[in-house]
Design a protein around this motif. Structure first.
Motif, PDB file in Angstrom:
ATOM      1  N   ASP A 101       8.787  -4.429 -10.664  1.00 20.38           N
ATOM      2  CA  ASP A 101       7.144  -3.878 -10.050  1.00 20.38           C
ATOM      3  C   ASP A 101       6.449  -3.776 -10.718  1.00 20.38           C
ATOM      4  O   ASP A 101       5.075  -3.816 -10.166  1.00 20.38           O
ATOM      5  CB  ASP A 101       8.187  -2.259 -10.817  1.00 20.38           C
ATOM      6  N   ILE A 102       6.221  -4.024 -12.677  1.00 19.75           N
ATOM      7  CA  ILE A 102       4.475  -4.451 -12.719  1.00 19.75           C
ATOM      8  C   ILE A 102       4.291  -5.609 -12.889  1.00 19.75           C
ATOM      9  O   ILE A 102       3.514  -5.660 -12.217  1.00 19.75           O
ATOM     10  CB  ILE A 102       5.116  -4.801 -14.161  1.00 19.75           C
ATOM     11  N   LEU A 103       5.251  -7.044 -12.093  1.00 20.70           N
ATOM     12  CA  LEU A 103       4.731  -8.412 -11.903  1.00 20.70           C
ATOM     13  C   LEU A 103       3.868  -8.295 -10.155  1.00 20.70           C
ATOM     14  O   LEU A 103       2.939  -8.482  -9.893  1.00 20.70           O
ATOM     15  CB  LEU A 103       5.472  -9.141 -12.026  1.00 20.70           C
ATOM     16  N   PHE A 104       5.277  -7.105  -9.454  1.00 19.14           N
ATOM     17  CA  PHE A 104       4.468  -6.869  -8.264  1.00 19.14           C
ATOM     18  C   PHE A 104       3.199  -5.974  -8.363  1.00 19.14           C
ATOM     19  O   PHE A 104       2.414  -6.008  -7.624  1.00 19.14           O
ATOM     20  CB  PHE A 104       5.487  -5.956  -7.106  1.00 19.14           C
ATOM     21  N   HIS A 105       2.958  -5.093  -9.101  1.00 19.80           N
ATOM     22  CA  HIS A 105       1.695  -4.232  -9.550  1.00 19.80           C
ATOM     23  C   HIS A 105       0.211  -5.143  -9.999  1.00 19.80           C
ATOM     24  O   HIS A 105      -0.715  -4.713  -9.116  1.00 19.80           O
ATOM     25  CB  HIS A 105       2.041  -3.123 -10.071  1.00 19.80           C
ATOM     26  N   GLU A 106       0.502  -6.166 -10.721  1.00 20.48           N
ATOM     27  CA  GLU A 106      -0.115  -7.118 -11.359  1.00 20.48           C
ATOM     28  C   GLU A 106      -1.073  -8.025 -10.000  1.00 20.48           C
ATOM     29  O   GLU A 106      -2.073  -8.510 -10.365  1.00 20.48           O
ATOM     30  CB  GLU A 106       0.258  -7.822 -12.325  1.00 20.48           C
ATOM     31  N   MET A 107       0.131  -8.519  -9.684  1.00 14.19           N
ATOM     32  CA  MET A 107      -0.262  -9.289  -8.002  1.00 14.19           C
ATOM     33  C   MET A 107      -0.987  -9.115  -7.054  1.00 14.19           C
ATOM     34  O   MET A 107      -2.141  -9.564  -6.871  1.00 14.19           O
ATOM     35  CB  MET A 107       0.920  -9.561  -7.553  1.00 14.19           C
ATOM     36  N   GLN A 108      -0.494  -7.562  -6.898  1.00 12.62           N
ATOM     37  CA  GLN A 108      -1.814  -6.996  -5.980  1.00 12.62           C
ATOM     38  C   GLN A 108      -3.308  -6.375  -6.490  1.00 12.62           C
ATOM     39  O   GLN A 108      -4.669  -6.478  -5.762  1.00 12.62           O
ATOM     40  CB  GLN A 108      -0.472  -5.384  -5.409  1.00 12.62           C
ATOM     41  N   GLU A 109      -2.889  -5.521  -7.623  1.00  7.80           N
ATOM     42  CA  GLU A 109      -4.478  -5.267  -8.246  1.00  7.80           C
ATOM     43  C   GLU A 109      -5.483  -6.009  -8.766  1.00  7.80           C
ATOM     44  O   GLU A 109      -6.159  -5.935  -8.820  1.00  7.80           O
ATOM     45  CB  GLU A 109      -4.149  -4.911  -9.527  1.00  7.80           C
ATOM     46  N   HIS A 110      -5.074  -7.277  -8.376  1.00  7.17           N
ATOM     47  CA  HIS A 110      -5.855  -8.648  -9.190  1.00  7.17           C
ATOM     48  C   HIS A 110      -5.576  -9.963  -7.636  1.00  7.17           C
ATOM     49  O   HIS A 110      -6.786 -11.145  -8.167  1.00  7.17           O
ATOM     50  CB  HIS A 110      -4.971  -9.135 -10.565  1.00  7.17           C
ATOM     51  N   HIS A 111      -4.728  -9.653  -6.750  1.00  9.80           N
ATOM     52  CA  HIS A 111      -5.657  -9.565  -5.672  1.00  9.80           C
ATOM     53  C   HIS A 111      -5.041 -11.781  -6.012  1.00  9.80           C
ATOM     54  O   HIS A 111      -5.503 -12.664  -5.804  1.00  9.80           O
ATOM     55  CB  HIS A 111      -7.003 -10.297  -5.508  1.00  9.80           C
ATOM     56  N   LEU A 112      -3.165 -11.762  -6.696  1.00  9.84           N
ATOM     57  CA  LEU A 112      -2.986 -12.989  -6.998  1.00  9.84           C
ATOM     58  C   LEU A 112      -1.424 -13.366  -6.116  1.00  9.84           C
ATOM     59  O   LEU A 112      -1.852 -12.708  -5.011  1.00  9.84           O
ATOM     60  CB  LEU A 112      -2.092 -12.735  -8.023  1.00  9.84           C
ATOM     61  N   ASP A 113      -1.200 -14.521  -6.024  1.00  2.11           N
ATOM     62  CA  ASP A 113      -0.694 -15.398  -5.425  1.00  2.11           C
ATOM     63  C   ASP A 113       0.705 -15.909  -5.974  1.00  2.11           C
ATOM     64  O   ASP A 113       2.097 -15.661  -5.649  1.00  2.11           O
ATOM     65  CB  ASP A 113      -1.459 -16.773  -4.263  1.00  2.11           C
TER      66      ASP A 113
END
Length: 261
Positions: A101-113
Protein backbone atom coordinates in the motif's frame (compact mmCIF):
# COMPACT_ATOMS: atom_id res chain seq x y z
CA UNK A 1 6.39 -23.01 -1.30
CA UNK A 2 6.10 -24.64 -4.69
CA UNK A 3 7.50 -23.35 -7.96
CA UNK A 4 4.05 -23.10 -9.48
CA UNK A 5 2.32 -21.80 -6.34
CA UNK A 6 -0.20 -19.07 -7.12
CA UNK A 7 -2.43 -17.25 -4.66
CA UNK A 8 -5.03 -14.78 -5.94
CA UNK A 9 -6.42 -12.34 -3.39
CA UNK A 10 -9.77 -10.90 -4.39
CA UNK A 11 -10.18 -7.14 -3.96
CA UNK A 12 -12.67 -5.45 -1.66
CA UNK A 13 -11.28 -1.94 -2.20
CA UNK A 14 -9.15 -0.67 -5.06
CA UNK A 15 -6.41 1.90 -4.48
CA UNK A 16 -7.46 5.49 -5.16
CA UNK A 17 -6.53 7.46 -8.29
CA UNK A 18 -6.28 4.36 -10.47
CA UNK A 19 -8.23 4.47 -13.74
CA UNK A 20 -8.36 0.72 -14.28
CA UNK A 21 -8.38 -2.38 -12.06
CA UNK A 22 -5.04 -3.01 -10.39
CA UNK A 23 -3.55 -6.47 -10.04
CA UNK A 24 -0.05 -6.80 -8.62
CA UNK A 25 2.20 -9.78 -9.30
CA UNK A 26 4.02 -10.21 -5.98
CA UNK A 27 7.03 -12.48 -6.36
CA UNK A 28 9.54 -13.95 -3.93
CA UNK A 29 12.84 -15.39 -5.15
CA UNK A 30 14.57 -17.91 -2.90
CA UNK A 31 17.14 -20.69 -2.82
CA UNK A 32 16.11 -24.27 -2.12
CA UNK A 33 12.91 -23.27 -0.34
CA UNK A 34 14.78 -21.08 2.17
CA UNK A 35 12.75 -18.17 3.53
CA UNK A 36 12.78 -15.98 6.63
CA UNK A 37 9.52 -16.45 8.52
CA UNK A 38 9.03 -12.70 8.74
CA UNK A 39 9.45 -12.35 4.98
CA UNK A 40 6.92 -15.12 4.35
CA UNK A 41 4.41 -13.41 6.64
CA UNK A 42 5.04 -10.09 4.87
CA UNK A 43 3.94 -11.57 1.54
CA UNK A 44 0.50 -12.27 2.93
CA UNK A 45 0.22 -8.95 4.81
CA UNK A 46 1.39 -6.88 1.85
CA UNK A 47 -1.82 -4.87 1.54
CA UNK A 48 -4.17 -3.67 4.25
CA UNK A 49 -6.28 -2.07 1.52
CA UNK A 50 -6.77 -5.42 -0.20
CA UNK A 51 -5.00 -4.56 -3.41
CA UNK A 52 -5.60 -7.62 -5.61
CA UNK A 53 -2.49 -9.77 -6.01
CA UNK A 54 -1.20 -12.84 -7.75
CA UNK A 55 1.69 -14.52 -5.96
CA UNK A 56 4.59 -16.43 -7.51
CA UNK A 57 7.71 -17.91 -5.97
CA UNK A 58 10.65 -19.68 -7.52
CA UNK A 59 13.91 -21.06 -6.16
CA UNK A 60 17.34 -21.61 -7.64
CA UNK A 61 20.90 -20.69 -6.69
CA UNK A 62 21.40 -18.79 -9.98
CA UNK A 63 20.09 -15.37 -8.97
CA UNK A 64 19.41 -13.85 -12.39
CA UNK A 65 17.74 -17.02 -13.66
CA UNK A 66 15.54 -17.00 -10.57
CA UNK A 67 14.55 -13.37 -11.09
CA UNK A 68 13.96 -13.81 -14.81
CA UNK A 69 11.80 -16.90 -14.24
CA UNK A 70 9.59 -14.92 -11.87
CA UNK A 71 9.55 -12.05 -14.36
CA UNK A 72 8.31 -14.42 -17.07
CA UNK A 73 5.59 -15.82 -14.81
CA UNK A 74 4.39 -12.28 -14.18
CA UNK A 75 4.57 -11.36 -17.88
CA UNK A 76 2.36 -14.33 -18.73
CA UNK A 77 -0.03 -13.34 -15.95
CA UNK A 78 -0.68 -10.03 -17.67
CA UNK A 79 -2.85 -12.00 -20.08
CA UNK A 80 -4.29 -14.60 -17.73
CA UNK A 81 -4.81 -12.51 -14.58
CA UNK A 82 -4.77 -8.90 -15.78
CA UNK A 83 -1.53 -8.05 -13.95
CA UNK A 84 -0.75 -4.31 -14.08
CA UNK A 85 2.10 -4.00 -11.57
CA UNK A 86 5.10 -6.06 -10.51
CA UNK A 87 6.46 -6.26 -6.95
CA UNK A 88 9.36 -8.26 -5.57
CA UNK A 89 10.22 -9.12 -1.97
CA UNK A 90 13.46 -10.91 -1.15
CA UNK A 91 13.26 -13.87 1.18
CA UNK A 92 15.43 -12.16 3.83
CA UNK A 93 13.74 -8.73 3.77
CA UNK A 94 11.04 -8.09 6.38
CA UNK A 95 8.89 -5.03 5.68
CA UNK A 96 6.05 -3.76 7.80
CA UNK A 97 2.51 -4.95 7.11
CA UNK A 98 0.91 -2.92 4.33
CA UNK A 99 4.21 -2.32 2.55
CA UNK A 100 2.58 -2.69 -0.85
CA UNK A 101 0.00 0.00 0.00
CA UNK A 102 2.79 2.42 0.95
CA UNK A 103 4.79 1.77 -2.21
CA UNK A 104 1.68 2.13 -4.35
CA UNK A 105 0.72 5.43 -2.69
CA UNK A 106 4.22 6.88 -3.03
CA UNK A 107 4.39 5.78 -6.67
CA UNK A 108 1.22 7.70 -7.43
CA UNK A 109 2.03 10.69 -5.24
CA UNK A 110 5.43 11.25 -6.88
CA UNK A 111 4.47 10.13 -10.40
CA UNK A 112 7.00 7.28 -10.45
CA UNK A 113 7.26 4.28 -12.73
CA UNK A 114 9.31 2.27 -10.23
CA UNK A 115 9.89 2.67 -6.49
CA UNK A 116 12.04 0.74 -4.04
CA UNK A 117 12.32 0.68 -0.26
CA UNK A 118 15.75 1.72 1.04
CA UNK A 119 17.36 -1.38 2.57
CA UNK A 120 20.63 -1.44 4.53
CA UNK A 121 23.31 -4.00 3.83
CA UNK A 122 23.95 -6.65 6.46
CA UNK A 123 27.07 -5.13 8.03
CA UNK A 124 27.92 -2.46 10.60
CA UNK A 125 28.77 0.29 8.13
CA UNK A 126 25.24 1.58 7.60
CA UNK A 127 25.54 1.30 3.81
CA UNK A 128 22.44 0.67 1.72
CA UNK A 129 21.97 -0.98 -1.66
CA UNK A 130 20.51 2.25 -3.05
CA UNK A 131 23.14 4.18 -4.97
CA UNK A 132 23.97 7.10 -7.23
CA UNK A 133 25.47 6.26 -10.59
CA UNK A 134 28.75 7.65 -11.92
CA UNK A 135 28.25 8.95 -15.47
CA UNK A 136 30.68 7.32 -17.84
CA UNK A 137 31.74 4.56 -15.43
CA UNK A 138 29.14 1.83 -14.90
CA UNK A 139 31.53 -0.02 -12.56
CA UNK A 140 31.52 2.80 -10.02
CA UNK A 141 28.45 3.51 -7.87
CA UNK A 142 28.29 5.59 -4.71
CA UNK A 143 26.03 3.83 -2.23
CA UNK A 144 23.91 5.90 0.10
CA UNK A 145 24.44 5.48 3.84
CA UNK A 146 21.67 5.57 6.42
CA UNK A 147 22.99 8.96 7.56
CA UNK A 148 22.66 10.34 4.03
CA UNK A 149 19.23 8.78 3.53
CA UNK A 150 17.87 10.61 6.57
CA UNK A 151 19.09 13.92 5.15
CA UNK A 152 16.81 13.33 2.14
CA UNK A 153 13.01 13.46 1.82
CA UNK A 154 11.28 10.28 2.94
CA UNK A 155 10.64 9.51 -0.72
CA UNK A 156 13.28 10.88 -3.07
CA UNK A 157 14.56 10.87 -6.64
CA UNK A 158 18.05 11.38 -8.04
CA UNK A 159 17.66 15.16 -8.15
CA UNK A 160 17.12 15.27 -4.37
CA UNK A 161 20.63 13.92 -3.65
CA UNK A 162 22.93 16.93 -3.05
CA UNK A 163 26.22 15.25 -4.03
CA UNK A 164 24.79 13.86 -7.26
CA UNK A 165 26.91 14.64 -10.30
CA UNK A 166 25.21 16.04 -13.38
CA UNK A 167 22.98 13.48 -15.07
CA UNK A 168 23.81 10.79 -12.49
CA UNK A 169 20.83 8.51 -11.88
CA UNK A 170 19.43 6.85 -8.79
CA UNK A 171 20.03 3.08 -8.76
CA UNK A 172 17.49 1.00 -6.85
CA UNK A 173 17.67 -2.34 -5.09
CA UNK A 174 15.25 -5.21 -5.70
CA UNK A 175 14.70 -6.28 -2.09
CA UNK A 176 11.29 -4.63 -1.75
CA UNK A 177 10.03 -2.73 -4.78
CA UNK A 178 7.11 -2.01 -7.09
CA UNK A 179 6.90 -0.98 -10.74
CA UNK A 180 4.30 -0.38 -13.41
CA UNK A 181 3.96 -3.45 -15.57
CA UNK A 182 1.36 -2.61 -18.18
CA UNK A 183 3.46 -0.11 -20.13
CA UNK A 184 5.18 -0.81 -23.48
CA UNK A 185 8.61 -0.16 -21.94
CA UNK A 186 8.20 -3.16 -19.62
CA UNK A 187 8.69 -5.50 -22.58
CA UNK A 188 12.24 -6.61 -23.35
CA UNK A 189 13.60 -6.10 -19.84
CA UNK A 190 15.61 -8.79 -18.06
CA UNK A 191 17.85 -9.18 -15.03
CA UNK A 192 21.54 -9.32 -15.92
CA UNK A 193 24.76 -9.25 -13.90
CA UNK A 194 28.15 -8.31 -15.31
CA UNK A 195 31.51 -9.33 -13.84
CA UNK A 196 35.14 -8.65 -14.62
CA UNK A 197 38.65 -8.89 -13.19
CA UNK A 198 40.80 -5.75 -13.35
CA UNK A 199 44.27 -4.65 -12.29
CA UNK A 200 44.17 -2.03 -9.54
CA UNK A 201 47.04 0.42 -9.97
CA UNK A 202 46.55 1.90 -6.52
CA UNK A 203 46.53 -1.46 -4.72
CA UNK A 204 48.92 -3.15 -7.17
CA UNK A 205 46.80 -6.26 -7.29
CA UNK A 206 43.94 -7.80 -9.22
CA UNK A 207 40.37 -7.09 -8.11
CA UNK A 208 36.99 -8.60 -8.95
CA UNK A 209 34.21 -6.20 -9.90
CA UNK A 210 30.49 -6.69 -10.49
CA UNK A 211 27.56 -4.73 -11.80
CA UNK A 212 24.67 -6.12 -9.80
CA UNK A 213 21.40 -7.09 -11.43
CA UNK A 214 19.42 -4.43 -9.56
CA UNK A 215 21.59 -1.52 -10.69
CA UNK A 216 21.70 -2.90 -14.23
CA UNK A 217 17.90 -3.16 -14.18
CA UNK A 218 17.64 0.46 -12.99
CA UNK A 219 19.77 1.56 -15.93
CA UNK A 220 17.53 -0.37 -18.31
CA UNK A 221 14.52 1.49 -16.92
CA UNK A 222 16.21 4.86 -17.32
CA UNK A 223 17.08 4.02 -20.92
CA UNK A 224 13.34 3.65 -21.51
CA UNK A 225 12.53 7.04 -20.01
CA UNK A 226 11.21 5.76 -16.68
CA UNK A 227 11.08 7.84 -13.51
CA UNK A 228 12.57 6.04 -10.45
CA UNK A 229 12.35 6.80 -6.75
CA UNK A 230 13.32 5.33 -3.38
CA UNK A 231 11.63 5.57 0.00
CA UNK A 232 12.17 4.93 3.69
CA UNK A 233 8.45 5.21 4.39
CA UNK A 234 8.32 1.42 4.23
CA UNK A 235 10.04 0.31 7.42
CA UNK A 236 12.12 -2.78 6.83
CA UNK A 237 14.75 -4.91 8.47
CA UNK A 238 17.25 -6.96 6.50
CA UNK A 239 16.96 -10.36 8.16
CA UNK A 240 18.16 -9.15 11.57
CA UNK A 241 16.68 -6.41 13.74
CA UNK A 242 19.87 -4.31 13.80
CA UNK A 243 19.85 -3.94 10.00
CA UNK A 244 16.85 -1.62 9.71
CA UNK A 245 15.93 1.64 7.97
CA UNK A 246 14.02 3.26 10.84
CA UNK A 247 16.76 5.65 12.00
CA UNK A 248 20.35 6.75 11.40
CA UNK A 249 22.97 4.16 12.32
CA UNK A 250 26.25 2.75 11.05
CA UNK A 251 29.98 3.41 11.18
CA UNK A 252 30.14 5.29 7.86
CA UNK A 253 28.69 8.73 7.18
CA UNK A 254 29.39 8.30 3.45
CA UNK A 255 30.54 5.49 1.17
CA UNK A 256 34.23 5.43 2.05
CA UNK A 257 34.97 2.68 -0.42
CA UNK A 258 33.68 4.84 -3.25
CA UNK A 259 35.82 7.77 -2.12
CA UNK A 260 38.94 5.62 -2.08
CA UNK A 261 38.36 4.21 -5.55
Amino acid sequence: FQEDAIVVISPTKLPPKEAKPVVVAVVMPHRSMECNLGSACAVFSASKQNIPQVFFNYGTTVLTQCFNTLWCLALNARQTDGVTHFAMLHNDVIPEAGWLDILFHEMQEHHLDCISAVIPLKNSKGLTSTGIDTPGNPWSVRRLTMAEVFDLPETFIAGDVPFRKEEAQLLLNTGCWLMKFDQPWSNGLSFCQQDRVVWSKSAQEYAAQSISEDWDFSRQLYSRGCRLGATRKVRVQHERMEYHNKSVWGDWIEDEYYLEH
